[in-house]
Design an enzyme around this catalytic site. Structure first.
Site, short mmCIF file in Angstrom:
data_model
loop_
_atom_site.label_atom_id
_atom_site.label_comp_id
_atom_site.label_asym_id
_atom_site.label_seq_id
_atom_site.Cartn_x
_atom_site.Cartn_y
_atom_site.Cartn_z
N GLN A 176 -6.37 -0.57 3.34
CA GLN A 176 -5.60 -0.26 4.54
C GLN A 176 -6.07 1.05 5.17
OE1 GLN A 176 -1.43 1.34 4.71
NE2 GLN A 176 -0.93 -0.74 5.38
N LYS A 191 0.33 -4.09 9.23
CA LYS A 191 1.65 -3.78 8.66
C LYS A 191 2.36 -2.82 9.60
CE LYS A 191 3.95 -2.48 4.34
NZ LYS A 191 4.83 -1.37 4.72
N CYS A 228 3.53 3.53 8.66
CA CYS A 228 3.88 4.72 7.89
C CYS A 228 4.75 5.65 8.73
CB CYS A 228 2.63 5.45 7.43
SG CYS A 228 3.01 6.95 6.47
N GLY A 250 10.74 -4.57 2.28
CA GLY A 250 11.87 -3.67 2.40
C GLY A 250 13.03 -4.04 1.51
N ASP A 251 13.34 -3.16 0.54
CA ASP A 251 14.51 -3.30 -0.33
C ASP A 251 14.48 -4.52 -1.24
OD1 ASP A 251 15.45 -1.04 0.90
OD2 ASP A 251 17.00 -2.03 2.09
N PRO A 267 0.84 -1.20 0.00
CA PRO A 267 0.00 0.00 0.00
C PRO A 267 0.88 1.25 0.00
CG PRO A 267 0.11 -0.95 2.21
CD PRO A 267 0.84 -1.89 1.30
N GLY A 326 7.29 -2.68 -2.78
CA GLY A 326 6.75 -1.33 -2.74
C GLY A 326 7.40 -0.41 -3.75
N ARG A 327 8.39 0.36 -3.30
CA ARG A 327 8.98 1.40 -4.15
C ARG A 327 9.62 0.87 -5.42
NH1 ARG A 327 12.98 4.09 -0.31
NH2 ARG A 327 13.00 1.96 0.56
#
Length: 365
Positions: free
Chosen positions: A71, A140, A101, A204-205, A17, A227-228
């Site tokens: 979410q 999360k 967040c 993450g990563d 999200p 994610g990113r």
């Protein structure tokens, strides 16, 4: 792997999200490329119960993107419970609570990762939401507030005792924001805790198919959330899925194919919103896309893309990019010729014979 009754298959890959990123158009695109479950942008419980139209629109989901999770975030128990009941009416497959967040406007007000400083309230909210709705509830969160307070191993047990159906852990503290490297060893410790029986999702990563496989194999997580790394690269799910299923990298995707995906992303964004807001929304993806890395003298083109205000203007800029790529590829072949001059390799012959096999920018960089 199952979250409650929802079967996500073996080694599921989830779209994280992300605010101003995971709108319906982007979620559906990632789903088509192989994401096993997608999440909405996070929804403010305060705004939702006040019927703020922009927030209510985030509850819009389609059957094509299922399974899908909505979410929510907030800091007040009654407000979060009321928001959860509203979300349930939208009929998502899962309701996810955001306790991770790190941005100031959320965590600074005690919501999101801010809840890592108030564990009793976090648990109270979680328990109340689980009791209030019939759909599966997940959480999360992060490793802890800072390096001196990495509490996730104990916290995971406490959240499980509240009745959640799965837990996603981002391998950073709130203090880290998105700096440094994600620490998956604590995620592994949670997963290896014999008291834990709910699915553990790592985040993450994860930026390559190889890293994704390592997260499954080395840390034993039940699912991986990306994610990113999906910014300007929704096809990462296609690459990851292929690698997990075959053990081999997906053959390089052509530059033209990737450009067509970005072009469709622009179209979908404009159709979903309107031209002005759609173009603004997609800028983040264009700015972050790895597709353009390594192209020489691209700065001006990048700036022009991010300043474009209409679809037509943006697409005209798109049309100039292949020329820059071809120039780079020509230089690549020239460099091969220089490097192999003393080996009497005639590059021009190779170039003409295999013109249709000209490498993509990804295979060079």
């Amino acid at each position: 792997m199952k979250i409650s009754h929802i079967d996500l298959g073996e080694h599921p890959i989830l779209l994280a999200p992300m605010e101003d990123v995971t709108d319906p158009a982007f979620r559906l695109m990632c789903k088509k490329f192989g994401a096993d479950m997608v999440y909405t942008e996070f929804v403010s419980s305060d705004a939702l119960i006040r019927a703020v139209s922009k927030t209510a629109q985030k509850l819009s989901i389609s059957d094509e993107e299922r399974p899908v999770a909505i979410q929510i975030y907030g800091k007040d128990t009654e407000t979060m419970v009321e928001a959860a009941k509203i979300v349930e009416q939208a009929q998502p497959d899962i309701l996810d609570i955001n306790f991770g967040c790190p941005v100031k406007r959320v965590a600074g007000k005690g919501a999101g990762a801010g809840m890592l400083q108030n564990i009793p309230k976090m648990l109270e909210i979680t328990r109340a939401i689980v009791d209030a709705v019939k759909i599966p509830v997940t959480v999360k969160t992060r490793l802890g507030w800072d390096a001196n307070n990495k509490i996730i191993v104990d916290l995971a047990e406490q959240l499980q005792d509240c009745g959640i159906a799965a837990l996603t852990i981002h391998g950073r503290t709130r203090a880290q924001m998105y700096t440094g490297e994600a620490d998956w060893t604590l995620i592994e410790e949670v997963k290896n805790n014999q008291r834990m029986h709910i699915p553990i999702i790592g985040n993450g990563d994860v930026t390559t198919p190889q890293r994704c496989k390592e997260c499954f194999d080395r840390y034993g997580v039940d699912a991986v959330m990306i994610g990113r790394a999906s910014f300007g690269r929704p096809w990462i799910f296609k690459e990851v899925k292929h690698y997990l299923e075959t053990g081999e990298e997906l053959p390089p995707l052509s530059f033209e194919w990737c450009m067509e995906v970005l072009r469709q992303e622009v179209i979908d964004s404009v159709n979903l919103l309107d031209e002005r807001r759609g173009i603004l929304h997609v800028r983040r993806h264009l700015a972050a896309s790895p597709l353009f890395k390594g192209i020489p003298n691209f700065k001006e083109t990048r700036i022009a893309m991010l300043r474009a205000e209409t679809k037509e203007e943006l697409f005209r800029i798109f049309e100039t990019i292949p020329e820059k790529v071809n120039s780079l590829l020509d230089q690549f072949y020239l460099n091969i010729g220089c490097a192999n001059h003393f080996l009497n390799i005639h590059v021009a012959t190779t170039y003409n014979k295999n013109a249709e096999k000209k490498p993509t920018i990804a295979s060079i960089t």
